[in-house]
Scaffold this active site. Sequence first.
Site, PDB file in Angstrom:
ATOM      1  N   ARG A 146      39.611  49.193  23.368  1.00  0.00           N
ATOM      2  CA  ARG A 146      40.720  49.363  24.307  1.00  0.00           C
ATOM      3  C   ARG A 146      40.228  50.111  25.532  1.00  0.00           C
ATOM      4  NH1 ARG A 146      43.369  49.792  19.208  1.00  0.00           N
ATOM      5  NH2 ARG A 146      45.073  48.263  19.036  1.00  0.00           N
ATOM      6  N   LYS A 193      44.822  54.341  20.015  1.00  0.00           N
ATOM      7  CA  LYS A 193      46.200  53.982  20.322  1.00  0.00           C
ATOM      8  C   LYS A 193      47.044  54.175  19.065  1.00  0.00           C
ATOM      9  CE  LYS A 193      49.100  50.284  22.171  1.00  0.00           C
ATOM     10  NZ  LYS A 193      49.175  48.860  22.544  1.00  0.00           N
ATOM     11  N   HIS A 197      42.501  44.140  28.924  1.00  0.00           N
ATOM     12  CA  HIS A 197      42.911  44.122  27.520  1.00  0.00           C
ATOM     13  C   HIS A 197      42.708  42.738  26.914  1.00  0.00           C
ATOM     14  CE1 HIS A 197      45.064  45.954  24.125  1.00  0.00           C
ATOM     15  NE2 HIS A 197      45.584  44.758  23.929  1.00  0.00           N
ATOM     16  N   ARG A 207      39.819  41.563  24.415  1.00  0.00           N
ATOM     17  CA  ARG A 207      39.968  41.645  22.964  1.00  0.00           C
ATOM     18  C   ARG A 207      40.448  40.311  22.390  1.00  0.00           C
ATOM     19  NH1 ARG A 207      40.650  46.525  20.718  1.00  0.00           N
ATOM     20  NH2 ARG A 207      42.617  46.077  19.655  1.00  0.00           N
ATOM     21  N   HIS A 240      42.984  47.119  14.545  1.00  0.00           N
ATOM     22  CA  HIS A 240      44.389  46.873  14.242  1.00  0.00           C
ATOM     23  C   HIS A 240      44.737  47.628  12.973  1.00  0.00           C
ATOM     24  CE1 HIS A 240      44.540  42.903  16.731  1.00  0.00           C
ATOM     25  NE2 HIS A 240      44.637  43.992  17.472  1.00  0.00           N
ATOM     26  N   TYR A 288      39.631  49.677   1.777  1.00  0.00           N
ATOM     27  CA  TYR A 288      38.655  48.628   1.487  1.00  0.00           C
ATOM     28  C   TYR A 288      38.010  48.125   2.772  1.00  0.00           C
ATOM     29  CZ  TYR A 288      36.739  44.148  -0.060  1.00  0.00           C
ATOM     30  OH  TYR A 288      35.903  43.098  -0.310  1.00  0.00           O
TER      31      TYR A 288
END
Length: 410
Positions: free
Chosen positions: A241, A268, A337, A340, A363, A373
């Site tokens: 970001r 973020k 942005h 991404r 995310h 995991y």
Amino acid sequence: MALTDISIRQAKPQEKTYHLPDGSSLFLEVTPSGGKLWRYRFRFNGKAAVLALGKYPDVGLAEARNKAGEARKQLSEGINPAAQRKSDKLAAKLSAANTFRAIAEEWHAKERHEWSEQHAERVMTSLELHIFPFIGSSPIKDIKPLELLEVLRRVEKAGNLDTCKRLRQRCSSIFRLAILTGRCDSDPAAPLVDALKTPQVEHRKALNRDELPEFLHALKEMDSNRQTKLMMELMLHTFTRVGEMSMARWEEIDFGSKLWTIPPEHRKLTEISKKSAAPHLVPLSDHALAILRELQAISGGREHIFPNRNSPNRPMSPETLRRALHRMGFKGKADVHGFRSTASTILNEEGFNPDAIERQLAHVERNRVRAAYNRAEYMEERRRMMQWWSSYIAQQQGGNVEPANFQRAG
């Protein structure tokens, strides 16, 4: 004998307080100092009591009789008029204290610990500009949907649809707090969803495969300082970001481990989440490391990798890259942005593990077991993926590097 205005005006003070009856338990009390006070005598549950109805001439004869009539009606309904008077005064006092603005400020104080200081300031400013001047002083329980709609329509008519949408949501949160604390019964903002225009969702402009060579050529030819170009390149190679990139510090870079550790406070996340969140780890490709080594010659002695040119102790503004895109001729065609999205699309098309891609994009995984995991299992896979991605970018620049076929090489 019933009183008249003439007899009231002619009543003179005496050495002691005396009463002038009007009939039906209403009388005028005349004090030694000359005061003339309306009183209503009644009995409730067998106990005698007197109700004050105001001072003459502020309350005239006709009004005093009306007030006495209201008290008699309350008594006939089993209501103590004196107790009702106290209850009404308390309700009026609470209404004055429970204005929309008072509850809004309480809501803001309750929620702000989850926001950044800048966001908290923006939220309050939006209410002060668009809401408080119109309904801020109104008791929150008295505000109706139509009244709130008229306030929001002012913002809508000005063309600020996104602001209007956020204001309705914030007002709804404020009303819900008032409902939960017993200060109003309904949320007049809730039914306004369908009454207001829906803002058109504009997705971040992202480059597609065919546009990458043109973009990279424009970046190479852009008339800008070297630091800005390198920042743009590093954004492409890491697809982090822009806020994380602008705030990056040299202490976060481990050249030996080929790793960039982004601390939670730069991610973020909500303010409360930052306190417990893990740092985001970004594997650095050989190309990304080469960019960072070149940057060391420019800002290696500074705290930030991208220091502000005018205030070197502060980081570069994220707006720098957006302005650079405009100079490159990509205004409206690409967004920082959007890098991404470009990387995610191409990597998914190339057959990389979607979970590894999502983890690289940072995310948030809501399932805690799955999140643990992801952190534990995907690092080596992400290292190979980031190296492939950088090689792919180099190929689009016209380099001699051929990215490995991940599906065959995996």
